[in-house]
Design an enzyme around this catalytic site. Structure first.
Site, PDB file in Angstrom:
ATOM      1  CB  CYS B 113      -0.947  -0.021   1.209  1.00  0.00           C
ATOM      2  SG  CYS B 113      -2.219   1.243   1.184  1.00  0.00           S
ATOM      3  CB  CYS B 114       3.920   2.251   1.923  1.00  0.00           C
ATOM      4  SG  CYS B 114       3.397   2.608   3.611  1.00  0.00           S
ATOM      5  CB  CYS B 202      -2.075   6.425   6.107  1.00  0.00           C
ATOM      6  SG  CYS B 202      -1.430   6.950   4.512  1.00  0.00           S
ATOM      7  CB  CYS B 205      -0.947   2.907   8.881  1.00  0.00           C
ATOM      8  SG  CYS B 205      -1.603   1.718   7.695  1.00  0.00           S
ATOM      9  CB  CYS B 230       6.310   4.275   4.389  1.00  0.00           C
ATOM     10  SG  CYS B 230       7.008   5.897   4.157  1.00  0.00           S
TER      11      CYS B 230
END
Lengths: 243, 243, 243, 243
Positions: B113-114, B202, B205, B230
């Protein structure tokens, strides 16, 4: 397009399950439910009750509430389905926010931002469909007061540049009944509804309403009530204007 | 690249204003500050104190806290600047979330996702620069313990596929001092800091930490402390691993 | 009172369990722990570890956070005990709030309100005891910097108008260690600590602190740091003043 | 008591200002408005419109929301008045919470706690009055469906052990109209109403309701709807039971 007119007459007094069943029977995988992350979750339950397979898509504008993302996950788990998320174009978003910042809609209205974050991704999604199913209800706002159960969508173009049918199975259902269904059937709901939110859209453009206040006053509250469509249901306004 | 090594020696004990001033003097508009929406807002203040023009960019992953977006707007207003927001690619995001849902990182780690929401947009942004300025501090985490004041960024490629310098003007500054500066100078800060948040990324997270708990325990808390980068500062881990 | 001085010397370097054990051995049911609803929950754990029976009381001022009341219930459940709540006198409270409203402390200081809601109920409770145990720590504030492990309480009178011993088993323990104990032992804690609160008192007089900010800045923030005692530990100030 | 019956007939179709005006004319300072800290703030506005002086009292149970205390302060400021707060007896509260904890109502019902924290303080206050004015409305709950505009209060005793008149000027007013008045006149309101709360009582016994859910479902939700009176308006149930 006589088919749609016939259907509209035929389904005018049908219940939501019948309307969705008819849409799925006629269009199959070329039809999908547009799920906003709010009380239109009942559409998914009614679709489930048809016993037919169905597709669901949602517009992730990049500015939804954290609670809405969590609700999406609960819905996927509850109904055992994958939502087809539609995300806005990076270049379009960057062009707008680099020029005008993250909250330009408070200054010059929500249409530019909705256009980029909602309408274009929706256009992309609809270009692969022949029919879509929405949660529009007549009691939601003055400009939805005459939403039909089925209509030809004149604002968007469907698969192979063909026509697009738009089903509104909740058109005749009052909000109270939608909530009776959600609570009675134990459907998952967006936790924002526990905090005074009724109609739910993007985070900066949605707020809770006071007791007895109309749900639409929680959306784009700095704008005129007769313009409160984001472009997804633009035809409502167009039709109204020509009336 | 002898220039960077020389600079690193030269600036090893300089204060943040001197370090940023040196970066801006050498690279001008080919240099930009990476602003995360948290306490690295001091970088903007130190840049302002150089008296030189400076550029700022931020990674809008589409999953930031509403409070962080509001903070961006306060920062633009306070420093009279426009942040260059970097937004993730629609197709990449859609591919991931349609397949795995909105919270796949809790299952298989935050790197995918990062990679899509932070690293690729950053890569795009850095491809137009010769130098960037970050808020990394040595006291932030074990894997940042030896972050130098200036370094050659081996993870990304700069303008015209050239080398990229990375300035870390806060490397030697403890978090306590950063906060003394924010409060002492009356800089705007992310309202999440009023609610127990220290390090902010985020929304799904990031979480608040308990009194006396290390700030990094509020990030990707379901993962091992030695992997908590990240990808923006991947070199920290690579270097560590090769040690 | 030589006994207290001897005890103070004897226990000066003892750990909290030993100190509490000594208090319970000497005073039995004439001794009770004063529990504030915050991180002094470790006192209860240390008391439990002595294996001796122990009493706990709390001052319910009528203005605590809802979260603190819920925490009291969790503590009663976790340690299988009943807290002896002390509630302010109706006539005294009414006299103050009818004359000055619910927030007079913001205007003329917290001493009147603390006097009615905390000190008098405490005085009532202490009048039935010969010793009490508190969570005071030297690192909490400048005026607690020399709190001893045991002392004669010169501000209150004990059972049968006799002397009152005051044990401060955490006097030498830094806040970091208290929190390591809470997290390491899995003790229940006030959920406000998840939202940036460190020191916790009454709701209108407590707020979260920023990262790196001293915990006492979250209490009576509109007043001078050298006056921040509510009267429970008045002797700290008196002693200081006479120094 | 023919006077009350005559009054009831006379005022049956009067508006709230007329009803309050009549109460104040007849009873003067022996009459007071009972203000709950919720939407019954309109009573104060209507009283103000009579041009007559009026008294206001509130039951501070010691367990109200922080938001309600703040609202009390706003109301005192807005209407330039002092609320006569009524606080529960320390010994009674301590006896209950030391024996049963802070949340016994979830186990054995709200009547014991309401009895101590609301009814007794109210009894004390009413013992100095000959008439009181409440915000009861017929649409609030099934057991309020026949609340009259004026009635003899058979549950409490007035000044000098005499009879007590009870005025319910909002009996015939639907909640929607109350809210139109609050918003239309710009009256202050409890900020909890911005977060989905409609009917507001004590913090542990009040919660927000979902869209379209009846306000009374936000009170004592673990109990039967026909028992939802706290004892202030006990006669509603008694009368109902005898019917």
């Amino acid at each position: 397009m006589s088919t749609i007119d016939d259907l509209a007459k035929h389904l005018a007094t049908s219940n939501p399950v019948e309307i969705i069943g008819s849409a799925l029977a006629q269009f199959g995988p070329d039809c999908a439910i547009s799920f906003s992350g709010a009380e239109d979750v009942v559409l998914l339950e009614y679709a489930r009750q048809t016993g037919k397979p169905f597709r669901v898509f949602s517009l992730d504008t990049g500015r939804l509430h954290p609670e809405t993302y969590r609700f999406f996950a609960k819905v996927e788990e509850f109904f055992k389905l994958k939502i087809e998320y539609c995300f806005p174009d990076a270049q379009e978003v960057q062009r707008m926010v680099r020029a005008k910042g993250m909250f330009s809609f408070y200054q010059d209205g929500h249409h530019e931002c909705c256009g980029i974050r909602k309408v274009e991704p929706l256009r992309r999604q609809l270009a692969g469909l022949r029919a879509w199913i929405t949660g529009q209800r007549r009691d939601q706002s003055p400009i939805r007061a005459s939403v039909p159960v089925v209509q030809l969508d004149g604002s968007f173009v469907g698969k192979d540049a063909g026509p697009l049918a738009k089903f509104n199975p909740l058109a005749n259902i009052p909000g109270e009944e939608v909530w009776l269904a959600i609570r009675g059937l134990g459907l998952p709901y967006n936790e924002l509804h526990d905090r005074g939110f009724v109609s739910i859209g993007c985070e900066p453009c949605t707020r809770a309403v006071l007791p007895s206040q109309h749900e639409r006053e929680g959306r784009w509250w700095w704008e005129d009530a007769t313009k409160k469509e984001c472009g997804l249901h633009q035809a409502n306004i167009a039709k109204d204007a020509s009336a």
